[in-house]
Design a protein around this motif. Structure first.
Motif, PDB file in Angstrom:
ATOM      1  N   ARG A 157     207.914 -33.838 -23.600  1.00 47.35           N
ATOM      2  CA  ARG A 157     207.562 -32.605 -23.003  1.00 47.35           C
ATOM      3  C   ARG A 157     207.105 -32.567 -21.463  1.00 47.35           C
ATOM      4  O   ARG A 157     206.323 -33.400 -20.930  1.00 47.35           O
ATOM      5  CB  ARG A 157     206.388 -31.825 -23.888  1.00 47.35           C
ATOM      6  CG  ARG A 157     206.621 -31.506 -25.162  1.00 47.35           C
ATOM      7  CD  ARG A 157     205.408 -31.098 -25.997  1.00 47.35           C
ATOM      8  NE  ARG A 157     204.814 -30.035 -25.655  1.00 47.35           N
ATOM      9  CZ  ARG A 157     205.372 -28.750 -25.793  1.00 47.35           C
ATOM     10  NH1 ARG A 157     206.357 -28.534 -26.653  1.00 47.35           N
ATOM     11  NH2 ARG A 157     204.586 -27.651 -25.504  1.00 47.35           N
ATOM     12  N   ALA A 213     199.150 -27.042 -17.856  1.00 52.04           N
ATOM     13  CA  ALA A 213     198.985 -28.361 -18.509  1.00 52.04           C
ATOM     14  C   ALA A 213     198.351 -28.352 -19.849  1.00 52.04           C
ATOM     15  O   ALA A 213     198.787 -28.894 -20.788  1.00 52.04           O
ATOM     16  CB  ALA A 213     198.535 -29.585 -17.582  1.00 52.04           C
ATOM     17  N   CYS A 223     200.848 -28.513 -23.146  1.00 52.66           N
ATOM     18  CA  CYS A 223     200.633 -29.978 -23.233  1.00 52.66           C
ATOM     19  C   CYS A 223     201.702 -30.942 -23.119  1.00 52.66           C
ATOM     20  O   CYS A 223     202.248 -31.411 -23.956  1.00 52.66           O
ATOM     21  CB  CYS A 223     200.407 -29.994 -25.081  1.00 52.66           C
ATOM     22  SG  CYS A 223     199.003 -29.116 -25.620  1.00 52.66           S
ATOM     23  N   PRO A 224     202.062 -31.182 -21.988  1.00 49.03           N
ATOM     24  CA  PRO A 224     203.287 -31.740 -21.643  1.00 49.03           C
ATOM     25  C   PRO A 224     202.899 -33.333 -21.448  1.00 49.03           C
ATOM     26  O   PRO A 224     201.568 -33.490 -21.398  1.00 49.03           O
ATOM     27  CB  PRO A 224     203.650 -31.381 -20.034  1.00 49.03           C
ATOM     28  CG  PRO A 224     202.279 -30.980 -19.459  1.00 49.03           C
ATOM     29  CD  PRO A 224     201.451 -30.171 -20.746  1.00 49.03           C
ATOM     30  N   ALA A 225     203.915 -34.290 -21.773  1.00 45.98           N
ATOM     31  CA  ALA A 225     203.720 -35.499 -21.600  1.00 45.98           C
ATOM     32  C   ALA A 225     203.483 -35.934 -20.181  1.00 45.98           C
ATOM     33  O   ALA A 225     202.912 -36.860 -19.668  1.00 45.98           O
ATOM     34  CB  ALA A 225     204.684 -36.424 -22.504  1.00 45.98           C
ATOM     35  N   VAL A 226     204.599 -35.378 -19.330  1.00 45.33           N
ATOM     36  CA  VAL A 226     204.659 -35.438 -17.825  1.00 45.33           C
ATOM     37  C   VAL A 226     204.604 -34.079 -17.100  1.00 45.33           C
ATOM     38  O   VAL A 226     205.251 -33.301 -17.664  1.00 45.33           O
ATOM     39  CB  VAL A 226     205.745 -36.437 -17.483  1.00 45.33           C
ATOM     40  CG1 VAL A 226     206.015 -36.560 -16.055  1.00 45.33           C
ATOM     41  CG2 VAL A 226     205.526 -37.684 -18.262  1.00 45.33           C
ATOM     42  N   ALA A 227     203.893 -33.984 -16.070  1.00 42.56           N
ATOM     43  CA  ALA A 227     203.882 -32.917 -15.146  1.00 42.56           C
ATOM     44  C   ALA A 227     204.698 -33.673 -13.871  1.00 42.56           C
ATOM     45  O   ALA A 227     204.234 -34.383 -13.195  1.00 42.56           O
ATOM     46  CB  ALA A 227     202.681 -32.386 -14.704  1.00 42.56           C
ATOM     47  N   ALA A 266     193.784 -32.478 -18.445  1.00 43.40           N
ATOM     48  CA  ALA A 266     194.762 -32.724 -19.619  1.00 43.40           C
ATOM     49  C   ALA A 266     194.922 -34.188 -19.350  1.00 43.40           C
ATOM     50  O   ALA A 266     196.169 -34.805 -18.917  1.00 43.40           O
ATOM     51  CB  ALA A 266     196.000 -31.871 -19.489  1.00 43.40           C
ATOM     52  N   GLU A 281     195.986 -36.593 -21.083  1.00 44.20           N
ATOM     53  CA  GLU A 281     197.071 -37.452 -21.918  1.00 44.20           C
ATOM     54  C   GLU A 281     198.357 -37.101 -21.119  1.00 44.20           C
ATOM     55  O   GLU A 281     199.418 -37.609 -21.336  1.00 44.20           O
ATOM     56  CB  GLU A 281     197.149 -36.759 -23.357  1.00 44.20           C
ATOM     57  CG  GLU A 281     197.558 -35.455 -23.456  1.00 44.20           C
ATOM     58  CD  GLU A 281     196.606 -34.290 -23.141  1.00 44.20           C
ATOM     59  OE1 GLU A 281     196.694 -33.179 -22.907  1.00 44.20           O
ATOM     60  OE2 GLU A 281     195.202 -34.703 -22.978  1.00 44.20           O
ATOM     61  N   CYS A 282     198.271 -36.190 -19.923  1.00 45.10           N
ATOM     62  CA  CYS A 282     199.514 -35.721 -19.249  1.00 45.10           C
ATOM     63  C   CYS A 282     199.528 -36.973 -18.018  1.00 45.10           C
ATOM     64  O   CYS A 282     198.642 -36.919 -17.265  1.00 45.10           O
ATOM     65  CB  CYS A 282     199.362 -34.393 -18.696  1.00 45.10           C
ATOM     66  SG  CYS A 282     200.696 -33.784 -17.853  1.00 45.10           S
ATOM     67  N   ARG A 283     200.799 -37.401 -17.935  1.00 46.45           N
ATOM     68  CA  ARG A 283     200.976 -38.141 -16.718  1.00 46.45           C
ATOM     69  C   ARG A 283     201.691 -37.245 -15.495  1.00 46.45           C
ATOM     70  O   ARG A 283     202.421 -36.362 -15.908  1.00 46.45           O
ATOM     71  CB  ARG A 283     202.033 -39.329 -16.907  1.00 46.45           C
ATOM     72  CG  ARG A 283     201.731 -40.292 -18.193  1.00 46.45           C
ATOM     73  CD  ARG A 283     200.589 -41.094 -17.794  1.00 46.45           C
ATOM     74  NE  ARG A 283     200.957 -42.256 -16.969  1.00 46.45           N
ATOM     75  CZ  ARG A 283     200.605 -43.107 -16.458  1.00 46.45           C
ATOM     76  NH1 ARG A 283     199.375 -43.237 -16.181  1.00 46.45           N
ATOM     77  NH2 ARG A 283     201.113 -43.935 -15.578  1.00 46.45           N
ATOM     78  N   VAL A 308     205.645 -42.184 -18.953  1.00 46.74           N
ATOM     79  CA  VAL A 308     205.255 -41.721 -20.325  1.00 46.74           C
ATOM     80  C   VAL A 308     204.582 -43.283 -20.928  1.00 46.74           C
ATOM     81  O   VAL A 308     203.551 -43.197 -21.736  1.00 46.74           O
ATOM     82  CB  VAL A 308     206.076 -41.395 -21.167  1.00 46.74           C
ATOM     83  CG1 VAL A 308     205.656 -41.223 -22.760  1.00 46.74           C
ATOM     84  CG2 VAL A 308     206.235 -39.684 -20.833  1.00 46.74           C
TER      85      VAL A 308
END
Length: 151
Positions: free
Chosen positions: A12, A52, A56-60, A80, A82-84, A126
């Protein structure tokens, strides 16, 4: 009949646009990658940290030209964790890479890089890898990443 080409677990991605920069084309191009799913676009002035939390993205991917971008990076990392975060830079700027990394970003990549290279940067971020385009690296650092005194 169209076939769903998405993998079972897409990464995401959130895109935070800079002033005067539309991420629409980038969103479409990244969305063509079978393992990436652009789940949110954040316009300039909107709260990236709140987006974010919601998306709930994995990467912004955050445009480096956003006002108070380093504070936004820190906010995303805090709200967030957990978000890179990867900054999208138009060109090298003194202190940008160091400031981004200090704020918690996973790296800084070129905004105008090929979509495949940006997709690869997302995938690498990620996994926990620090991802910074070599053309944006400070010139006074050696291959081992240690600062070198000026000649």
């Amino acid at each position: 009949m169209p076939r769903n080409f998405r993998t079972a677990r897409s990464l995401r991605v959130l895109l935070a646009e800079g002033p005067g920069v539309s991420a629409g084309a980038l969103a479409v191009l990244l969305g063509l990658e079978p393992d990436l799913d652009v789940v949110a676009r954040v316009s300039p002035g909107a709260d990236v940290g709140a987006a974010a939390l919601t998306a709930c993205p994995a990467v912004a991917l955050v445009d480096a030209d956003r006002p108070d971008v380093l504070a936004e990076v820190a906010a995303v990392c805090r709200e967030a964790p957990e978000c890179r975060v990867l900054l999208l830079a138009g060109s090298a700027r003194p202190g940008l890479v160091e400031g981004a990394l200090a704020a918690g970003a996973a790296g800084v990549v070129l905004r105008d890089d090929a979509p495949a290279a940006l997709a690869d940067a997302v995938r690498r971020a990620v996994t926990g890898e620090a991802v910074t385009d070599p053309t944006l690296e400070p010139q006074d650092r050696g291959r081992d990443g240690l600062s070198r005194p000026p000649n």
